[in-house]
Design a protein around this motif. Structure first.
Motif, PDB file in Angstrom:
ATOM      1  N   LYS A 120       0.835  -1.202   0.000  1.00 35.72           N
ATOM      2  CA  LYS A 120       0.000   0.000   0.000  1.00 35.72           C
ATOM      3  C   LYS A 120       0.873   1.256   0.000  1.00 35.72           C
ATOM      4  O   LYS A 120       1.941   1.280   0.611  1.00 35.72           O
ATOM      5  CB  LYS A 120      -0.933   0.012   1.216  1.00 35.72           C
ATOM      6  CG  LYS A 120      -1.953  -1.124   1.237  1.00 35.72           C
ATOM      7  CD  LYS A 120      -2.917  -1.122   0.070  1.00 35.72           C
ATOM      8  CE  LYS A 120      -3.936  -0.023   0.152  1.00 35.72           C
ATOM      9  NZ  LYS A 120      -4.878  -0.120   1.262  1.00 35.72           N
ATOM     10  N   HIS A 123      -3.096   4.614   1.089  1.00 40.67           N
ATOM     11  CA  HIS A 123      -3.976   4.364   2.236  1.00 40.67           C
ATOM     12  C   HIS A 123      -3.429   3.204   3.060  1.00 40.67           C
ATOM     13  O   HIS A 123      -2.649   2.382   2.577  1.00 40.67           O
ATOM     14  CB  HIS A 123      -5.397   4.044   1.766  1.00 40.67           C
ATOM     15  CG  HIS A 123      -6.079   5.191   1.091  1.00 40.67           C
ATOM     16  ND1 HIS A 123      -6.644   6.233   1.774  1.00 40.67           N
ATOM     17  CD2 HIS A 123      -6.281   5.454  -0.236  1.00 40.67           C
ATOM     18  CE1 HIS A 123      -7.167   7.102   0.927  1.00 40.67           C
ATOM     19  NE2 HIS A 123      -6.965   6.653  -0.306  1.00 40.67           N
ATOM     20  N   GLU A 257      -7.912  -1.422  -3.893  1.00 35.71           N
ATOM     21  CA  GLU A 257      -7.162  -0.198  -3.623  1.00 35.71           C
ATOM     22  C   GLU A 257      -5.669  -0.525  -3.548  1.00 35.71           C
ATOM     23  O   GLU A 257      -5.241  -1.355  -2.762  1.00 35.71           O
ATOM     24  CB  GLU A 257      -7.626   0.413  -2.298  1.00 35.71           C
ATOM     25  CG  GLU A 257      -7.336   1.908  -2.151  1.00 35.71           C
ATOM     26  CD  GLU A 257      -5.871   2.234  -2.034  1.00 35.71           C
ATOM     27  OE1 GLU A 257      -5.406   3.119  -2.788  1.00 35.71           O
ATOM     28  OE2 GLU A 257      -5.173   1.610  -1.209  1.00 35.71           O
ATOM     29  N   ASN A 264     -12.443  -0.123  -2.259  1.00 41.23           N
ATOM     30  CA  ASN A 264     -12.287   1.326  -2.133  1.00 41.23           C
ATOM     31  C   ASN A 264     -13.675   1.937  -1.953  1.00 41.23           C
ATOM     32  O   ASN A 264     -14.479   1.926  -2.883  1.00 41.23           O
ATOM     33  CB  ASN A 264     -11.611   1.886  -3.384  1.00 41.23           C
ATOM     34  CG  ASN A 264     -11.368   3.375  -3.304  1.00 41.23           C
ATOM     35  OD1 ASN A 264     -11.868   4.054  -2.399  1.00 41.23           O
ATOM     36  ND2 ASN A 264     -10.596   3.904  -4.235  1.00 41.23           N
ATOM     37  N   CYS A 269     -17.550  -0.706  -7.380  1.00 44.65           N
ATOM     38  CA  CYS A 269     -16.740  -1.926  -7.376  1.00 44.65           C
ATOM     39  C   CYS A 269     -17.429  -2.990  -8.227  1.00 44.65           C
ATOM     40  O   CYS A 269     -18.570  -3.366  -7.951  1.00 44.65           O
ATOM     41  CB  CYS A 269     -16.551  -2.422  -5.942  1.00 44.65           C
ATOM     42  SG  CYS A 269     -15.632  -3.971  -5.813  1.00 44.65           S
ATOM     43  N   ARG A 291     -14.207  11.790  -2.719  1.00 43.15           N
ATOM     44  CA  ARG A 291     -12.995  11.026  -2.465  1.00 43.15           C
ATOM     45  C   ARG A 291     -12.266  11.540  -1.226  1.00 43.15           C
ATOM     46  O   ARG A 291     -12.262  12.730  -0.946  1.00 43.15           O
ATOM     47  CB  ARG A 291     -12.051  11.080  -3.672  1.00 43.15           C
ATOM     48  CG  ARG A 291     -12.572  10.292  -4.869  1.00 43.15           C
ATOM     49  CD  ARG A 291     -11.526  10.147  -5.942  1.00 43.15           C
ATOM     50  NE  ARG A 291     -11.991   9.265  -7.003  1.00 43.15           N
ATOM     51  CZ  ARG A 291     -11.905   7.944  -6.974  1.00 43.15           C
ATOM     52  NH1 ARG A 291     -11.355   7.347  -5.935  1.00 43.15           N
ATOM     53  NH2 ARG A 291     -12.350   7.215  -7.981  1.00 43.15           N
ATOM     54  N   TYR A 315     -12.959   6.674   6.288  1.00 40.21           N
ATOM     55  CA  TYR A 315     -12.549   5.901   5.104  1.00 40.21           C
ATOM     56  C   TYR A 315     -12.166   4.477   5.503  1.00 40.21           C
ATOM     57  O   TYR A 315     -12.629   3.495   4.909  1.00 40.21           O
ATOM     58  CB  TYR A 315     -11.372   6.587   4.413  1.00 40.21           C
ATOM     59  CG  TYR A 315     -10.835   5.820   3.227  1.00 40.21           C
ATOM     60  CD1 TYR A 315     -11.267   6.093   1.937  1.00 40.21           C
ATOM     61  CD2 TYR A 315      -9.898   4.796   3.396  1.00 40.21           C
ATOM     62  CE1 TYR A 315     -10.775   5.372   0.844  1.00 40.21           C
ATOM     63  CE2 TYR A 315      -9.415   4.072   2.327  1.00 40.21           C
ATOM     64  CZ  TYR A 315      -9.853   4.361   1.052  1.00 40.21           C
ATOM     65  OH  TYR A 315      -9.371   3.647  -0.023  1.00 40.21           O
ATOM     66  N   ALA A 319     -13.775   0.895   4.398  1.00 46.87           N
ATOM     67  CA  ALA A 319     -12.950  -0.014   3.596  1.00 46.87           C
ATOM     68  C   ALA A 319     -12.955  -1.403   4.218  1.00 46.87           C
ATOM     69  O   ALA A 319     -13.044  -2.427   3.512  1.00 46.87           O
ATOM     70  CB  ALA A 319     -11.522   0.521   3.487  1.00 46.87           C
TER      71      ALA A 319
END
Length: 363
Positions: A120, A123, A257, A264, A269, A291, A315, A319
């Motif tokens: 990653k 994020h 992601e 995400n 998706c 976003r 977020y 997720a």
């Protein structure tokens, strides 16, 4: 005057060795590299045989580099992916069975195969808390992956210990971890060293190779359900079709992601699934309209605080919930995406309740 380099000497030895007879692997390089009008994709059998030679160490370095980059430019077909995976699985299963037999251990039984090869960058790896939550409710997960091949990324192998999820260095350790805690991560270098060697060519070749793609399909423990993620959307179709060719009964591939298996919440998706051996496409709506900005710094402490309820993260929590919901669908534990989201939300909110109720009932 400078003499020949070691590389030149090696090339001359190779050239003389095959002066009157073509190297057996040359045919596969030729198939891919004959130009726009004459080149073609490998058949499934050709791909399987080519990868078998590679993992057996029967291919010269110059051939391997050419082969991988020709595939990278062309983009691998589902048949090529399936053939590569078949050959790699044979080598992996041989190493696995020998290791478990020598340790006097039975075959490893899990519910879900989870690959992690991307790392990653923008994020946190929230998917790891999704995995932790699922394991808490009795889902046995075998994870495999690689690390260090691309700079400026946070890799799963480095984060797992802080989340009390086992990083293993052998099949025997993985067997014990699954038995004790329902989770084990085994690096691909322990599955099949040659696959890891090819992944680490990233810094030498300047590009990722098809090995980064095929490893996501390995399913080394023959789990009945397989989760996959890719970064480039076009690969979803290839992975779904390859899963069908490999005979996987239940699988799910998404554009995750950062290339990891993580939904995400800021976008829609498309889940390209295999359900009881049949292809199924499923659209999941975006969770947030706007976003979220990337993180400036990634720290394990933030993930732990979110897990313990000491810090909110809009977020990250969605997720986690979204990733758990996709997994519940793949495990056939929920009949619709909407119900999967409701169930995943409940699991997340009740994560500190004890004892956790098992999601999967076993005979």
């Amino acid at each position: 005057m400078r003499g020949p380099t070691k590389t030149t000497e090696l090339f001359l030895i190779m050239r003389n060795q095959y002066l009157n007879a073509e190297h057996p692997f040359a045919q596969y390089v030729r198939i891919l590299g004959k130009g726009k009008s004459s080149s073609r994709s490998l058949s499934l059998d050709e791909a399987r045989d080519a990868m078998a030679m590679i993992v057996a160490g029967e291919v010269e370095p110059v051939q391997l580099g050419a082969f991988l980059m020709l595939l990278r430019v062309k983009e691998e077909s589902p048949e090529e992916l399936a053939g590569f995976v078949m050959a790699a699985k044979i080598a992996i299963e041989k190493r696995r069975d020998e290791a478990l037999k020598n340790a006097g251990l039975p075959a490893i039984a899990v519910d879900l195969d989870w690959s992690s090869y991307a790392g990653k960058r923008k994020h946190y790896p929230w998917f790891l808390l999704a995995v932790k939550l699922l394991c808490q409710h009795g889902v046995r997960i075998f994870m495999h992956g690689a690390s260090g091949h691309t700079s400026n990324r946070l890799y799963t192998e480095a984060v797992l210990p802080s989340l009390d999820l086992a990083v293993c260095q052998s099949w025997a350790e993985a067997s014990a971890a699954i038995a004790n805690n329902g989770f084990a991560y085994l690096p691909v270098r322990e599955l099949e060293p040659m696959l890891d060697d090819m992944i680490q060519l990233r810094s030498l070749l300047g590009l990722r190779s098809p090995v980064h793609t095929l490893t996501r399909l390995l399913n080394p423990t023959q789990a009945p359900a397989v989760m996959q993620a890719i970064f480039h959307p076009a690969y979803r179709e290839s992975h779904q079709r390859a899963a069908l060719l490999l005979g996987y009964a239940n699988s799910c591939v998404i554009k995750g992601e950062g290339g990891e298996i993580e939904r995400n919440p800021d976008g829609t998706c498309l889940a390209k699934r295999v359900v009881s051996g049949e292809p199924v496409d499923e659209d999941w709506p975006m969770i947030f309209d706007q976003r979220h900005s990337p993180e400036e710094l990634l720290s394990d402490d933030v993930m732990l605080r979110v897990w313990h309820g000491e810090q909110a993260h809009e977020y990250g929590e969605m997720a986690i919930i979204g990733t758990v919901a996709l997994t519940l669908r793949t495990l056939a534990l929920s009949d619709t995406p909407e119900n999967a989201m409701i169930m995943a939300t409940s699991l997340w909110q009740q994560r500190h309740d004890t004892p956790a109720k098992a999601l999967i009932a076993r005979l």
